[in-house]
Design a protein around this motif. Structure first.
Motif, PDB file in Angstrom:
ATOM      1  N   ILE A  87       0.858  -1.178   0.000  1.00  0.00           N
ATOM      2  CA  ILE A  87       0.000   0.000   0.000  1.00  0.00           C
ATOM      3  C   ILE A  87       0.895   1.228   0.000  1.00  0.00           C
ATOM      4  CG2 ILE A  87      -1.814   1.255   1.217  1.00  0.00           C
ATOM      5  CD1 ILE A  87      -2.748  -1.402   2.374  1.00  0.00           C
ATOM      6  N   LYS A 142      -8.202   0.209   2.868  1.00  0.00           N
ATOM      7  CA  LYS A 142      -8.912  -1.051   3.093  1.00  0.00           C
ATOM      8  C   LYS A 142      -8.175  -2.251   2.513  1.00  0.00           C
ATOM      9  CE  LYS A 142     -13.435   1.218   3.074  1.00  0.00           C
ATOM     10  NZ  LYS A 142     -14.722   1.377   2.341  1.00  0.00           N
ATOM     11  N   GLY A 143      -7.084  -1.993   1.784  1.00  0.00           N
ATOM     12  CA  GLY A 143      -6.334  -3.090   1.188  1.00  0.00           C
ATOM     13  C   GLY A 143      -7.026  -3.629  -0.044  1.00  0.00           C
ATOM     14  N   ILE A 153       2.138  -8.313   3.466  1.00  0.00           N
ATOM     15  CA  ILE A 153       1.611  -6.983   3.172  1.00  0.00           C
ATOM     16  C   ILE A 153       2.613  -5.970   3.713  1.00  0.00           C
ATOM     17  CG2 ILE A 153      -0.251  -5.330   3.573  1.00  0.00           C
ATOM     18  CD1 ILE A 153      -2.148  -7.700   3.976  1.00  0.00           C
ATOM     19  N   LEU A 155       3.131  -1.786   4.247  1.00  0.00           N
ATOM     20  CA  LEU A 155       2.630  -0.421   4.208  1.00  0.00           C
ATOM     21  C   LEU A 155       3.833   0.500   4.046  1.00  0.00           C
ATOM     22  CD1 LEU A 155       0.241  -2.019   5.337  1.00  0.00           C
ATOM     23  CD2 LEU A 155      -0.228  -0.135   6.891  1.00  0.00           C
ATOM     24  N   VAL A 162      -2.706  -0.054  12.652  1.00  0.00           N
ATOM     25  CA  VAL A 162      -2.996  -0.944  11.528  1.00  0.00           C
ATOM     26  C   VAL A 162      -4.448  -1.407  11.632  1.00  0.00           C
ATOM     27  CG1 VAL A 162      -2.465  -3.143  10.420  1.00  0.00           C
ATOM     28  CG2 VAL A 162      -0.613  -1.712  11.318  1.00  0.00           C
ATOM     29  N   LEU A 166      -6.959  -5.070   7.419  1.00  0.00           N
ATOM     30  CA  LEU A 166      -5.751  -5.431   6.680  1.00  0.00           C
ATOM     31  C   LEU A 166      -5.141  -6.710   7.238  1.00  0.00           C
ATOM     32  CD1 LEU A 166      -3.921  -2.028   6.088  1.00  0.00           C
ATOM     33  CD2 LEU A 166      -5.285  -3.369   4.477  1.00  0.00           C
ATOM     34  N   GLN A 169      -6.485  -9.870   5.964  1.00  0.00           N
ATOM     35  CA  GLN A 169      -6.164 -10.245   4.588  1.00  0.00           C
ATOM     36  C   GLN A 169      -4.895 -11.085   4.478  1.00  0.00           C
ATOM     37  OE1 GLN A 169      -6.613  -6.829   1.849  1.00  0.00           O
ATOM     38  NE2 GLN A 169      -8.041  -5.984   3.343  1.00  0.00           N
ATOM     39  N   LEU A 176       2.690  -8.856   8.064  1.00  0.00           N
ATOM     40  CA  LEU A 176       2.411  -7.477   7.663  1.00  0.00           C
ATOM     41  C   LEU A 176       3.429  -6.581   8.344  1.00  0.00           C
ATOM     42  CD1 LEU A 176      -0.956  -5.622   7.354  1.00  0.00           C
ATOM     43  CD2 LEU A 176       0.899  -4.613   8.702  1.00  0.00           C
TER      44      LEU A 176
END
Length: 223
Positions: A87, A142-143, A153, A155, A162, A166, A169, A176
Motif C-alpha cells: 500500500i 482497506k487493502g 503486506i 505499508l 494498523v 488489513l 487479509q 504485515l
C-alpha cells in the motif's frame, strides 16, 4: 557523479550499518537501479540518506530513505512463491524490490500521477510481476480484500494504527510490516497471523515516516 561508486557507498555506509545484513537483500539493492525510480529533478539525491520528494504531482509524498526501505524489505522476508500486497506505490521502487523477491506483487496508489509514474518505471525496469492499481485513499486503506489472502503486506509509509481489516487479509503464517505511531518516534512493527483469529506482533526498530494517505486516523487494534 560515479553512479556505481555512489550505489556502493549507499549500501556500505548507510544500509549495512543499519543492521541490514541479509546477503540477498544487499545483492538486490546493488542490482535494482534506484536512480531510475527517482524523479529527474531529484536524481542527484538517489543515493543520499534522506527522503526524496516525488515532485509537484504529490505534495508531501516521497521515497523513504534507502536504509529504511532496505530494513523493511529484510524484516518482511518475502519468499519466491509468495503473493504480496503493498500500500503506497510511490515511484514503484519498493514494488520493484518486492517483485524480485516474490511471485506476484500488487501495489496500490491513490495519487494518479504517481500510479502512472510507478507503472512507467516498473515497465522500463522490466519488472513484469508487479501490478499497479490506482485507488482512492479510502480504498487503499482497506487493502484488497477481494484478492486476499496474501502471504505478506507492506505499508510503505506510516499509520496511526494498523486496521484489523488489513490483518485479516493475511494467510495464516502471513506477515504485515508497518510503521506505526506518531511523530517524533514511530515503530516498525511486524505482525504475523498465527491462526484464523489471532495475530502476534513485535516492534523491530524505531523510525519515522510520512503518513500514508487514507490512514490519517485509525482505529486501534488490540489483541
Amino acid at each position: 557523479m560515479d553512479i556505481e561508486r555512489a550505489r556502493f557507498n549507499m549500501i556500505e555506509q548507510q544500509i549495512r550499518p543499519w543492521e541490514v545484513l541479509d546477503p540477498a537483500v544487499l545483492e538486490l539493492l546493488a542490482v535494482v537501479r534506484r536512480e531510475d525510480f527517482v524523479p529527474a529533478a531529484y536524481r542527484a539525491m538517489a543515493f543520499v540518506d534522506t527522503q526524496v520528494p516525488l515532485g509537484d504531482v504529490a505534495a508531501g509524498q516521497c521515497m523513504l530513505e534507502p536504509r529504511l526501505e532496505a530494513r523493511l524489505l529484510q524484516e518482511l522476508q518475502v519468499q519466491r512463491h509468495e503473493k504480496v500486497l503493498e500500500i503506497g506505490a510511490g515511484s514503484g521502487f519498493m514494488a520493484a524490490l518486492l517483485g524480485h523477491r516474490a511471485q506476484r506483487v500488487v501495489t496500490l496508489e491513490c495519487v494518479p500521477a504517481l500510479a502512472a509514474m510507478a507503472r512507467a518505471n516498473l515497465q522500463r525496469a522490466g519488472v513484469a510481476n508487479v501490478t499497479v492499481r490506482e485507488v482512492s485513499a479510502a480504498e487503499g486503506a482497506k487493502g484488497l480484500p477481494a484478492e486476499a489472502p496474501f502471504d505478506a503486506i507492506l505499508l510503505s509509509g506510516s499509520v496511526a494504527e494498523v486496521p484489523r481489516g488489513l490483518l485479516e487479509q493475511l494467510k495464516v503464517g502471513g506477515r504485515l510490516m508497518a510503521i506505526v505511531g506518531d511523530e517524533p518516534i514511530m515503530r516498525a512493527r511486524l505482525f504475523t497471523r498465527t491462526s484464523e483469529a489471532a495475530w502476534s506482533s513485535v516492534d523491530v526498530f524505531d523510525t519515522a515516516a510520512p503518513r500514508l494517505l487514507g490512514f490519517e486516523t485509525g482505529s486501534r487494534f488490540t489483541f
